[in-house]
Design an enzyme around this catalytic site. Structure first.
Site, PDB file in Angstrom:
ATOM      1  N   GLY A 182       7.584  77.907  49.464  1.00 19.00           N
ATOM      2  CA  GLY A 182       7.156  76.558  49.818  1.00 19.00           C
ATOM      3  C   GLY A 182       5.809  76.265  49.195  1.00 19.00           C
ATOM      4  O   GLY A 182       5.118  77.171  48.710  1.00 19.00           O
ATOM      5  N   GLN A 207      -2.506  72.382  48.981  1.00 13.07           N
ATOM      6  CA  GLN A 207      -2.723  73.634  48.250  1.00 13.07           C
ATOM      7  C   GLN A 207      -3.032  73.416  46.774  1.00 13.07           C
ATOM      8  O   GLN A 207      -3.531  74.318  46.106  1.00 13.07           O
ATOM      9  CB  GLN A 207      -1.498  74.560  48.378  1.00 13.07           C
ATOM     10  N   CYS A 244       1.106  83.638  52.006  1.00 15.35           N
ATOM     11  CA  CYS A 244       0.687  82.285  51.658  1.00 15.35           C
ATOM     12  C   CYS A 244       0.090  82.328  50.263  1.00 15.35           C
ATOM     13  O   CYS A 244      -0.730  83.204  49.962  1.00 15.35           O
ATOM     14  CB  CYS A 244      -0.356  81.760  52.653  1.00 15.35           C
ATOM     15  N   LEU A 245       0.500  81.400  49.426  1.00 16.91           N
ATOM     16  CA  LEU A 245       0.005  81.374  48.039  1.00 16.91           C
ATOM     17  C   LEU A 245      -1.504  81.132  47.993  1.00 16.91           C
ATOM     18  O   LEU A 245      -2.134  81.447  46.986  1.00 16.91           O
ATOM     19  CB  LEU A 245       0.751  80.299  47.233  1.00 16.91           C
ATOM     20  N   HIS A 247       4.950  76.541  58.640  1.00 16.67           N
ATOM     21  CA  HIS A 247       3.830  76.995  57.790  1.00 16.67           C
ATOM     22  C   HIS A 247       3.328  75.839  56.903  1.00 16.67           C
ATOM     23  O   HIS A 247       2.136  75.577  56.832  1.00 16.67           O
ATOM     24  CB  HIS A 247       4.316  78.182  56.948  1.00 16.67           C
ATOM     25  N   GLU A 248       4.271  75.125  56.272  1.00 21.77           N
ATOM     26  CA  GLU A 248       3.878  74.018  55.381  1.00 21.77           C
ATOM     27  C   GLU A 248       3.300  72.856  56.184  1.00 21.77           C
ATOM     28  O   GLU A 248       2.334  72.210  55.755  1.00 21.77           O
ATOM     29  CB  GLU A 248       5.074  73.535  54.547  1.00 21.77           C
ATOM     30  N   HIS A 288      -0.272  73.277  56.805  1.00 20.27           N
ATOM     31  CA  HIS A 288      -1.134  72.952  55.658  1.00 20.27           C
ATOM     32  C   HIS A 288      -1.514  71.466  55.653  1.00 20.27           C
ATOM     33  O   HIS A 288      -2.620  71.102  55.264  1.00 20.27           O
ATOM     34  CB  HIS A 288      -0.433  73.274  54.333  1.00 20.27           C
TER      35      HIS A 288
HETATM   36  O1  GNR Z   1       5.723  81.880  49.468  1.00 21.23           O
HETATM   37  C1  GNR Z   1       5.551  81.842  50.691  1.00 21.23           C
HETATM   38  N1  GNR Z   1       6.218  82.740  51.462  1.00 21.23           N
HETATM   39  C2  GNR Z   1       6.258  82.672  52.839  1.00 21.23           C
HETATM   40  C3  GNR Z   1       6.772  83.778  53.512  1.00 21.23           C
HETATM   41  C4  GNR Z   1       6.862  83.762  54.882  1.00 21.23           C
HETATM   42  C5  GNR Z   1       6.441  82.640  55.584  1.00 21.23           C
HETATM   43  C6  GNR Z   1       5.908  81.553  54.924  1.00 21.23           C
HETATM   44  C7  GNR Z   1       5.828  81.560  53.549  1.00 21.23           C
HETATM   45  S1  GNR Z   1       5.213  80.175  52.723  1.00 21.23           S
HETATM   46  C8  GNR Z   1       4.608  80.882  51.265  1.00 21.23           C
HETATM   47  C9  GNR Z   1       4.190  79.805  50.273  1.00 21.23           C
HETATM   48  C10 GNR Z   1       3.017  79.041  50.810  1.00 21.23           C
HETATM   49  O2  GNR Z   1       1.888  79.453  50.860  1.00 21.23           O
HETATM   50  N2  GNR Z   1       3.259  77.855  51.304  1.00 21.23           N
HETATM   51  O3  GNR Z   1       2.264  77.132  51.840  1.00 21.23           O
HETATM   52 NI    NI Z   2       0.803  78.566  52.590  1.00 22.08          NI
END
Ligand code: GNR
Ligand code: NI
Length: 170
Positions: free
Chosen positions: A46, A51, A94-95, A136-137, A140
Site C-alpha cells: 500500500g 508518504q 511501512c515504507l 494502516h493507510e 497515514h
Molecule cells: O508494504 C507494506 N506492507 C505492510 C505489511 C503489513 C501491514 C501493513 C503494510 S503497509 C506497507 C506499505 C506502507 O507503508 N504503506 O503505508
Molecule cells: Ni506505511
C-alpha cells in the site's frame, strides 16, 4: 508515470493530515498513477499520498504480492472506516520505516466507504491483510504512524534505529 520519493520517518510531512479531495481531474489521475507505480517499485502492499509529501486523502493498495497472483490495484479517495470488528495482531512494515517490522493490533474486519478515481462511491468489507492495510493507510491520512501504536519502549527502539539509518545514509 513517475516513481516519487518516499518520505522516511521522522520527516514532519508524514504528520500533516491529508485534506479531502474535491476535484476528480487529470491531476488526481496522475497522482494515483504515480502512487501505484511508486508502490509497485518499492515494493509495498500500500501507499498513502502523505508518504510522497502530498497531503491529500488518497491511498492505493495491492495485496496480490506474489509473482503468480494477478495484480489487484485498489484506489481509495476520501475513505471512511464505517465499522471495525474483532482483533488481529499482525507484523507490519511501512515504507516510511525502512527495515522495521512491528507487531500491531488492529481490527480483524472493517467496512470502508470511499470514492474511486472517478469520484464514484463504493463500499467494501475487508478482512485479513486487506483490512490491516486499509487501517494502516487510513492512519497515514491522519498523520498517524506505525510507532503511535507501539509501547514507549518499542517506539524508542524504532526511533533510534531510524535515526541511525538516516545518519548513516547522510
Ligand atoms: O508494504 C507494506 N506492507 C505492510 C505489511 C503489513 C501491514 C501493513 C503494510 S503497509 C506497507 C506499505 C506502507 O507503508 N504503506 O503505508
Ligand atoms: Ni506505511
Amino acid at each position: 508515470m513517475t516513481i516519487r520519493a518516499i518520505l522516511h520517518y521522522p520527516d514532519k510531512r508524514l504528520r500533516v493530515p491529508g485534506v479531502p479531495v474535491t476535484e476528480f481531474d487529470t491531476s488526481l489521475g496522475e497522482l494515483i498513477d504515480d502512487m501505484a507505480e511508486t508502490m509497485y517499485a518499492a515494493p509495498g502492499v500500500g501507499l498513502a499520498a502523505p508518504q510522497i509529501g502530498v497531503s491529500k486523502r488518497v491511498f492505493v493498495i495491492d495485496i496480490a504480492t506474489s509473482d503468480d497472483e494477478p495484480s489487484d490495484l485498489r484506489v481509495f479517495v476520501n475513505p471512511e472506516i464505517l465499522s471495525r470488528e474483532g482483533e488481529i495482531s499482525f507484523e507490519e512494515g511501512c515504507l516510511s520505516f525502512p527495515g522495521a517490522r512491528e507487531e500491531i493490533k488492529r481490527a480483524e474486519r472493517v467496512r470502508v466507504r470511499a470514492l474511486d478515481r472517478e469520484g464514484k462511491p463504493f463500499e467494501l468489507d475487508a478482512d485479513g491483510l486487506l483490512a490491516v492495510a486499509i487501517q494502516h493507510e487510513n492512519d497515514h491520512l491522519d498523520g498517524k504512524l506505525m510507532v503511535d501504536h507501539l509501547s514507549l519502549l518499542r517506539k524508542r527502539l524504532v526511533h533510534r534505529a531510524m535515526h541511525k539509518r538516516a545518519v548513516a545514509s547522510a
